[in-house]
Design a protein around this motif. Sequence first.
Motif, mmCIF file in Angstrom:
data_model
loop_
_atom_site.group_PDB
_atom_site.id
_atom_site.type_symbol
_atom_site.label_atom_id
_atom_site.label_comp_id
_atom_site.label_asym_id
_atom_site.label_seq_id
_atom_site.Cartn_x
_atom_site.Cartn_y
_atom_site.Cartn_z
ATOM 1 N N ASN A 10 0.781 -1.130 0.023
ATOM 2 C CA ASN A 10 -0.069 0.022 -0.136
ATOM 3 C C ASN A 10 0.798 1.217 -0.093
ATOM 4 O OD1 ASN A 10 0.494 -0.938 2.751
ATOM 5 N ND2 ASN A 10 -0.323 0.983 3.369
ATOM 6 N N ARG A 11 2.142 1.191 0.220
ATOM 7 C CA ARG A 11 3.068 2.201 0.304
ATOM 8 C C ARG A 11 3.814 2.401 -1.111
ATOM 9 N NH1 ARG A 11 5.877 2.647 6.392
ATOM 10 N NH2 ARG A 11 4.118 1.559 7.431
ATOM 11 N N TRP A 12 3.452 1.017 -1.866
ATOM 12 C CA TRP A 12 4.457 0.845 -3.218
ATOM 13 C C TRP A 12 3.502 1.353 -4.321
ATOM 14 C CZ3 TRP A 12 4.836 -1.715 -7.837
ATOM 15 C CH2 TRP A 12 6.173 -1.888 -8.161
ATOM 16 N N PHE A 13 2.368 0.731 -4.379
ATOM 17 C CA PHE A 13 1.248 1.042 -5.557
ATOM 18 C C PHE A 13 1.028 2.366 -5.716
ATOM 19 C CE2 PHE A 13 0.633 -3.749 -5.319
ATOM 20 C CZ PHE A 13 1.094 -4.020 -6.629
ATOM 21 N N PRO A 14 0.804 3.034 -6.713
ATOM 22 C CA PRO A 14 0.087 4.494 -7.011
ATOM 23 C C PRO A 14 -1.249 3.982 -6.642
ATOM 24 C CG PRO A 14 1.684 4.313 -8.377
ATOM 25 C CD PRO A 14 1.813 2.892 -7.941
ATOM 26 N N ALA A 15 -2.338 4.829 -6.399
ATOM 27 C CA ALA A 15 -3.686 4.857 -6.308
ATOM 28 C C ALA A 15 -4.425 4.061 -7.226
ATOM 29 C CB ALA A 15 -4.324 5.952 -5.851
ATOM 30 N N LYS A 16 -3.939 4.819 -8.599
ATOM 31 C CA LYS A 16 -4.549 4.280 -9.858
ATOM 32 C C LYS A 16 -3.708 3.117 -10.424
ATOM 33 C CE LYS A 16 -5.275 7.688 -12.810
ATOM 34 N NZ LYS A 16 -4.992 8.720 -14.094
ATOM 35 N N SER A 17 -4.638 2.142 -10.732
ATOM 36 C CA SER A 17 -4.175 0.912 -11.349
ATOM 37 C C SER A 17 -4.230 0.746 -12.730
ATOM 38 C CB SER A 17 -4.914 -0.209 -10.711
ATOM 39 O OG SER A 17 -6.198 -0.061 -10.751
ATOM 40 N N HIS A 18 -4.987 1.799 -13.380
ATOM 41 C CA HIS A 18 -5.261 1.691 -14.993
ATOM 42 C C HIS A 18 -5.563 2.881 -15.537
ATOM 43 C CE1 HIS A 18 -6.340 -0.756 -18.519
ATOM 44 N NE2 HIS A 18 -7.322 0.021 -18.793
ATOM 45 N N GLY A 19 -4.478 3.515 -16.471
ATOM 46 C CA GLY A 19 -4.443 4.618 -17.049
ATOM 47 C C GLY A 19 -3.018 5.469 -16.907
ATOM 48 N N GLU A 20 -3.100 6.533 -17.424
ATOM 49 C CA GLU A 20 -1.806 7.480 -17.337
ATOM 50 C C GLU A 20 -1.452 7.732 -15.976
ATOM 51 O OE1 GLU A 20 -0.087 11.535 -18.977
ATOM 52 O OE2 GLU A 20 -2.109 11.257 -19.075
ATOM 53 N N LEU A 21 -0.220 7.677 -15.612
ATOM 54 C CA LEU A 21 0.378 7.950 -14.200
ATOM 55 C C LEU A 21 1.549 9.001 -14.606
ATOM 56 C CD1 LEU A 21 0.868 4.534 -12.616
ATOM 57 C CD2 LEU A 21 -0.657 6.233 -12.038
ATOM 58 N N VAL A 22 1.552 10.063 -13.723
ATOM 59 C CA VAL A 22 2.259 11.299 -14.145
ATOM 60 C C VAL A 22 3.376 11.180 -12.668
ATOM 61 C CG1 VAL A 22 1.048 12.461 -15.433
ATOM 62 C CG2 VAL A 22 0.780 12.714 -12.913
ATOM 63 N N ALA A 23 4.211 12.092 -12.803
ATOM 64 C CA ALA A 23 5.206 12.248 -11.842
ATOM 65 C C ALA A 23 4.568 12.176 -10.283
ATOM 66 C CB ALA A 23 6.258 13.312 -11.974
ATOM 67 N N LEU A 414 -8.039 -0.879 -8.565
ATOM 68 C CA LEU A 414 -7.649 -2.333 -7.997
ATOM 69 C C LEU A 414 -7.107 -2.079 -6.587
ATOM 70 C CD1 LEU A 414 -7.000 -5.300 -8.465
ATOM 71 C CD2 LEU A 414 -4.811 -4.853 -9.471
ATOM 72 N N THR A 415 -7.153 -3.082 -5.701
ATOM 73 C CA THR A 415 -6.673 -2.695 -4.264
ATOM 74 C C THR A 415 -5.189 -2.456 -4.257
ATOM 75 O OG1 THR A 415 -6.388 -3.681 -2.061
ATOM 76 C CG2 THR A 415 -6.475 -5.166 -4.196
ATOM 77 N N VAL A 416 -4.593 -1.582 -3.477
ATOM 78 C CA VAL A 416 -3.144 -1.822 -3.244
ATOM 79 C C VAL A 416 -2.736 -2.589 -2.338
ATOM 80 C CG1 VAL A 416 -3.115 0.601 -4.147
ATOM 81 C CG2 VAL A 416 -3.423 0.216 -1.614
ATOM 82 N N GLY A 417 -3.705 -3.502 -1.584
ATOM 83 C CA GLY A 417 -3.200 -4.418 -0.396
ATOM 84 C C GLY A 417 -3.504 -3.672 0.714
ATOM 85 N N ASP A 418 -3.103 -4.464 1.872
ATOM 86 C CA ASP A 418 -3.431 -3.739 3.187
ATOM 87 C C ASP A 418 -2.128 -4.184 4.108
ATOM 88 O OD1 ASP A 418 -5.078 -2.540 5.200
ATOM 89 O OD2 ASP A 418 -6.262 -4.026 5.715
ATOM 90 N N SER A 419 -0.683 -3.747 3.618
ATOM 91 C CA SER A 419 0.254 -4.224 4.272
ATOM 92 C C SER A 419 0.447 -3.468 5.600
ATOM 93 C CB SER A 419 1.486 -3.917 3.316
ATOM 94 O OG SER A 419 1.508 -4.747 2.275
ATOM 95 N N ASP A 420 -0.169 -2.280 5.857
ATOM 96 C CA ASP A 420 -0.064 -1.725 7.010
ATOM 97 C C ASP A 420 -1.078 -2.316 8.080
ATOM 98 O OD1 ASP A 420 2.138 0.026 6.798
ATOM 99 O OD2 ASP A 420 0.864 1.500 5.612
ATOM 100 N N LYS A 421 -1.692 -3.155 7.822
ATOM 101 C CA LYS A 421 -2.758 -3.758 8.707
ATOM 102 C C LYS A 421 -2.314 -3.700 10.404
ATOM 103 C CE LYS A 421 -7.039 -6.639 9.432
ATOM 104 N NZ LYS A 421 -7.854 -7.354 8.605
#
Length: 513
Positions: A10-23, A414-421
Amino acid sequence: MFTHYGCLTNRWFPAKSHGELVAADYAATNLAPLADFAPKLLMPRGIRAMNQWHASNTSPNSAVGQGNDPHTQVVGSFFTCQPVTPNTDNPFDLQNTAAKFNALPTGPSLDHIAAQQLNTVDGSPLFMRVSGSKDNNQTGVSFSAAETPFPGIGEPDQVLSTLTGLFQTGSAPTPDDYAAIKGKSVIDLVRGDLTTLEGFDMSSADRMKLEAWKNLLDSTTGTITQACTAEQATALGLIPSEVSQMRGGLGGGDPVAGKVNDTLDWGDVCAAMAGLSAARDANRVIVVKFPGNSVLKSLSLSDGSPIAMDNHNASHRINGAGMGGNCVGGVMDTINTIDKFYIQKYANLVGMLDSIPEGDGKTVLDNSAAVWFQELSDGNAHNLNNLPIIQAGNCGGAFWTGGAINVDTGAADLTVGDSDKYCNGDDNIPINAVDSTGTAEGIAVAPINKYFCNLLNAIGVKADATGFPTVGGQEEVTHFGKYDNTADFFGGDRVPATINNPGEFAELKVAPA
C-alpha cells in the motif's frame, strides 16, 4: 532486477491501477525516486505469479500451489512456471528436508530460455548476485535446465573482466592488470585506442553514445579494479591486508548496501555493469539479483540506528520465520527502509540505462525492458497475486509506457493491499490473520506466464509450432511454462501440462482506454 520478500504494497502501488500515471502519482508513494521517469514507465497490474504456498494447501480444492515451503517452491517456480520436485502436499511437512529445502524446478527459467536464442557466445544470461554470496534453494531463481541451479556471477569485477580483458581468471597477470591495481582507470589504459577511435568519422549519435559509455565506465571502474579476488591477489603477489584495503569501504561488512565510494554501493556497481553490457550489446539478457536472508546493516532507520534484522525475518514482522505472533518494535520502519533502498537501486539502474544515447533521441533504456520483479506481493502474507511489477523502457516500441495497465480487469481502483494492517503499534498478528496484510484470493490473478510471453517476443525470442520458445523456431511465443493456474501446481506433476490462457497481454502494447 529481482528482490526477495515483497514489499509494503500500500506504500508501493500508486492509487490508480489503470491509465496514465504522472510524476505526482509516483511522488505520493515510496516509488518517488522514479517520478522523473514517469513517461518511460509501465506498471502491469493485476498479475499473479505461480505456485503459492499456503497453510491450507491440503487438497486440490483448497490449494494455491505445492506444500513444500513459502519460499522454496515460489522461487523455483517464479521464472520457470514449473512445479518443483520432490513434492509434498503437506504444508507443515517440516522434517521433509528434501522437499522443504532442496526441491528444484522441473524446467529452465526465463533468463536461460531467452539467452539460449539471443546470446550466441555461450547461450547464458549475465546473472549478477549483488552480495557475492551464493543462493540456496530458498533464494535461487535462475535455472539452466531442469533441477539445475545457475550460480551466475558474484563479483562485478568478473563482468569487467569480460568487458575489458582485465583480471582474467586462470591467466598470468598482464601489465594492464598491474597498472589497474596501481590506480590506473580503464579509460587510462585504453587512452590511445580511444583517441584513435574518436578521430574516426562517426555520427553525432555514435559520438554521444561513446562519450556516455566512457563516463559510466569511468565512474565505476576505479572501484571495480580495486575489488580483486583472493585468486587475483595471489597472482599479483598482494598480501591479505592490501586486499582488505582494496575491498575497503564495504560499510562495516555489508556486502549489499555498503558504500564503495561517496555515491555508489555494490548494487549500483552491478547496475553499472548491466548498463555497460547492454550498451555494448555484450549480453541481451541481464539479471541483477539482490540477496535473501541478508542484513542490510549499512542502512539507517528513521532514528538513525542501523538495521539489525535480516530482510527475511523482517518481512515476517516477528524477527523470525514463523507465521503470526508478536510484532517486533520498529519492524515496519525496517521493512519500509529496505523497500526504499530497493526502489532507489532500481531508479539508479533506470537512470544509468537512460543516460546512454542510441540515436534518434533514444537511449539504451528506450530499447530495453528493465523490469523489477519481487518474489512476493506482501512479504508477511506471502501472497503471489497483485504482484508488484514495474518496467522501464518500451523495448523499441513493443510496449506502451506512461502509466499502469490492469491486465486482470481493467479497473482503475484495484486494491493496493493492506500491508499496514498489523505491527504499526501494539497490534500483534493473530495466527489466523497472517493473510490479511496481503490481497484476498481471487483478486488480481492474471497469469504471469502471459507477461513473460510479452517480454520474450519483444526481445526477439521465437517459438515452435506449439507456441513454446524453441531454438530454431519461427513463430511468436504464446506459451510459457507448464501451468498458468497456480492451483494446478498442487501435487507437483499430477495434472497434465496445461496453459489455459495462451498468448501475450495485448493490452500492454497500447494506451489504456
